[in-house]
Write an enzyme that holds these catalytic residues in place. Structure first.
Site, short mmCIF file in Angstrom:
data_model
loop_
_atom_site.label_atom_id
_atom_site.label_comp_id
_atom_site.label_asym_id
_atom_site.label_seq_id
_atom_site.Cartn_x
_atom_site.Cartn_y
_atom_site.Cartn_z
N ASP A 17 -19.24 -30.45 -73.96
CA ASP A 17 -17.89 -29.88 -74.01
C ASP A 17 -17.04 -30.65 -75.01
OD1 ASP A 17 -15.81 -28.21 -73.43
OD2 ASP A 17 -15.39 -29.03 -71.44
N ARG A 67 -9.52 -31.16 -77.17
CA ARG A 67 -8.86 -31.34 -75.86
C ARG A 67 -9.56 -32.40 -75.01
NH1 ARG A 67 -11.57 -26.72 -76.07
NH2 ARG A 67 -13.45 -26.67 -74.80
N ASN A 68 -10.80 -32.72 -75.35
CA ASN A 68 -11.56 -33.72 -74.59
C ASN A 68 -11.71 -35.05 -75.33
OD1 ASN A 68 -11.87 -32.25 -72.27
ND2 ASN A 68 -13.71 -31.21 -73.02
N ASP A 74 -14.39 -36.98 -70.83
CA ASP A 74 -14.97 -35.83 -70.13
C ASP A 74 -16.43 -35.58 -70.42
OD1 ASP A 74 -12.91 -35.19 -68.55
OD2 ASP A 74 -12.02 -33.71 -69.88
P1 ATP Z 1 -10.54 -29.70 -68.05
O1 ATP Z 1 -10.01 -29.75 -66.67
O2 ATP Z 1 -11.13 -28.42 -68.42
O3 ATP Z 1 -11.45 -30.86 -68.35
P2 ATP Z 1 -8.65 -31.06 -69.61
O4 ATP Z 1 -9.67 -31.88 -70.30
O5 ATP Z 1 -7.43 -30.69 -70.38
O6 ATP Z 1 -9.29 -29.80 -68.99
P3 ATP Z 1 -8.14 -33.26 -67.88
O7 ATP Z 1 -9.29 -34.03 -68.42
O8 ATP Z 1 -7.96 -33.25 -66.40
O9 ATP Z 1 -8.14 -31.78 -68.29
O10 ATP Z 1 -6.83 -33.85 -68.56
C1 ATP Z 1 -5.59 -33.17 -68.54
C2 ATP Z 1 -4.60 -33.93 -69.41
O11 ATP Z 1 -4.30 -35.19 -68.82
C3 ATP Z 1 -5.10 -34.23 -70.81
O12 ATP Z 1 -4.84 -33.17 -71.68
C4 ATP Z 1 -4.31 -35.48 -71.17
O13 ATP Z 1 -3.05 -35.14 -71.66
C5 ATP Z 1 -4.14 -36.17 -69.83
N1 ATP Z 1 -5.16 -37.22 -69.62
C6 ATP Z 1 -6.39 -37.08 -69.09
N2 ATP Z 1 -7.06 -38.27 -69.03
C7 ATP Z 1 -6.20 -39.18 -69.55
C8 ATP Z 1 -6.31 -40.60 -69.81
N3 ATP Z 1 -7.40 -41.31 -69.50
N4 ATP Z 1 -5.25 -41.22 -70.39
C9 ATP Z 1 -4.15 -40.51 -70.71
N5 ATP Z 1 -3.99 -39.19 -70.50
C10 ATP Z 1 -5.00 -38.52 -69.93
#
Ligand code: ATP
Length: 475
Positions: A325, A329-330, A343
């Protein structure tokens, strides 16, 4: 007196007062460390230490011999120290610093003429380069070696050791002050005892503020034991079987690389499950690119960010691990455009070496615009389909976060791409970058490059260190 000489003088003076070390080696703290648990020891960069127990993972039990904690004992991260008599202990030695990072650090406000560092050359393995601030610009010099292994800047004078070269040019006032080390490295886990026991008490985590939301739950900035900032991903109850998650997390925990988000710990005893990782201040790369739209990020930043992602992915490639993936965004962004791949929880380890293709489960949702045709049509995911996604990620970087295949539906994309359609070059995208994307989108997955090659190509982009024989001939 120049800083370099003053520092080494202070170090020598402190050492001369100490009895010989028991195992023959003293260590010097390279960074400040503030205690996170009662068993830790606070140290300041420059403090001299004796290692009492080096075995608990990547945390050492030490005794401070100088500084604020003198004569106290406790744990510190092993990657915060270096043997006193080694080149790693030299304040100007920045081995794993890229050319572009060196420029950023040296150009930071407050640095004076002659601020410098020595780093490993990116293009020539085993060689070093000197980067030095000179009249507001950073100059890079390859440190060449004679046949007898001696270093030289100018053929009239050579030095057996880098320390001697630095001392000589410091006396000439050409090198004045070692560059300040920017940030401490990531610790291995949160503390010495979370390395193995990484199920932690959820009461040790305070959720400070919500910073994001994903399809599985919210993400928070959190504080562990009132000392350490972390990111806390909460999983909506029922989204995942805790047992399956734990199995996956076991593997994720073994994947450690400076360009991969580090999984620190988990709380799985009750719901919602918490996943605790390192915190990245600037959120996802997609948000970062979208926000900026090219106002402060330039071409060199784009290349640098792509190179970092390629470096994290090259590590996964080596471990036979598939991300599945990969997309902007990841990828998460910290200070100074530091990018780390996140991720990789959906990935699976490939146990058998030669069978490096993972059959995707039926019904799995694909992020279609990022997914290689063979993964969509034949359910075949491999590191080569990650390479395809990396090509799309390059497109996102070069367009400052534009949706790939704009104006096309997912269905159209599958149809068109399998008939050989590829996105055209984004506006203002240098040909070399578009060529790289097209290489990643080759129909036959075996014709696509490796992450190792992509990383190398992106990293050497700017590595054009000066080779001038007599430039610094001060004699
Ligand atoms: P999915 O749920 O499909 O994986 P996603 O990757 O956008 O979608 P999350 O990984 O839950 O979802 O992250 C959501 C948001 O939270 C990210 O877009 C980012 O802005 C923030 N985020 C996630 N992990 C971190 C981190 N380790 N440090 C700072 N911000 C984070």
């Amino acid at each position: 007196m120049e800083m370099t000489r003053e520092l080494s003088f202070r170090k020598k003076a402190a050492l001369s007062l100490l009895p010989p070390a028991k195992d023959g080696v003293y260590y010097i703290a390279q960074h400040d460390y503030t205690t996170r648990t009662e068993e830790d020891l606070s140290v300041k960069a420059g403090d001299i230490l004796e290692a009492l127990v080096k075995n608990p993972g990547y945390w050492w039990f030490v005794k401070a011999l100088t500084g604020v904690s003198a004569s106290k004992q406790g744990y510190i991260p092993a990657n915060y120290v270096a043997p006193v008599e080694s080149i790693d202990a030299e304040p100007w030695y920045f081995p794993n610093t890229k050319r572009l990072d060196a420029e950023k650090m040296l150009l930071a406000r407050g640095n004076q003429q002659g601020t410098f560092l020595i780093r490993n050359s990116e293009s020539e393995k085993g060689e070093q380069s000197l980067s030095v601030l000179d009249r507001g610009k950073v100059k890079h010099y390859k440190l060449k070696k004679l046949e007898n292994g001696h270093y030289f800047m100018s053929r009239t004078r050579s030095f057996e050791r880098l320390e001697e070269l630095v001392e000589y040019y410091s006396k000439q006032a050409v090198l004045r002050e070692p560059c300040k080390k920017r940030e401490a490295p990531q610790t291995y886990g949160l503390s010495y005892n979370t390395v193995d026991q990484w199920e932690i008490d959820r009461n040790s985590i305070k959720l400070l503020r919500k910073i994001g939301a994903g399809q599985f739950g919210d993400v928070f900035e959190g504080l562990w034991r009132d000392t350490t900032l972390v990111a806390v991903k909460t999983l909506k109850p029922g989204t995942m079987d805790p047992k399956e998650f734990l199995r996956e997390a076991q593997i994720m925990k073994t994947l450690r690389h400076p360009k991969l988000i580090q999984l620190y710990a988990v709380c799985t005893m009750e719901e919602p499950i918490y996943i605790i990782t390192e915190l990245m201040n600037n959120g996802s790369l997609l948000e970062y690119l979208n926000k900026d739209k090219g106002t402060t990020l330039g071409f060199s930043d784009q290349i640098e960010m792509a190179a970092q992602v390629a470096s994290g992915m090259a590590y996964l490639e080596l471990q036979n691990y598939i991300h599945r993936d990969l997309a902007a965004r990841n990828v998460l962004v910290g200070e100074n455009n530091i990018c780390k791949v996140a991720d990789f929880g959906l990935a699976r380890v490939i146990m058998k070496k030669n069978e490096n293709v993972y059959e995707a489960k039926e019904g799995t949702k694909f992020p279609l615009k990022w997914t290689a045709p063979e993964a969509i049509l034949d359910n075949k995911c491999s590191i080569k389909s990650d390479i395809w996604s990396f090509g799309i990620l390059l497109y996102e970087i070069m367009t400052f976060g534009q949706m790939p295949y704009p104006a096309m539906s997912n269905f159209q994309v599958i149809q068109m791409v399998s008939q050989g359609y590829r996105m055209p070059s984004p506006p203002n995208c240098p040909k070399v970058m578009y060529d790289m994307m097209m290489d990643c989108w080759k129909k036959n997955d075996q014709d696509r490059p490796t992450f190792e090659i992509l990383q190398w190509k992106l990293e050497v982009f700017f590595d054009l260190d000066v080779i001038e024989d007599d430039l610094w001939d001060t004699t």
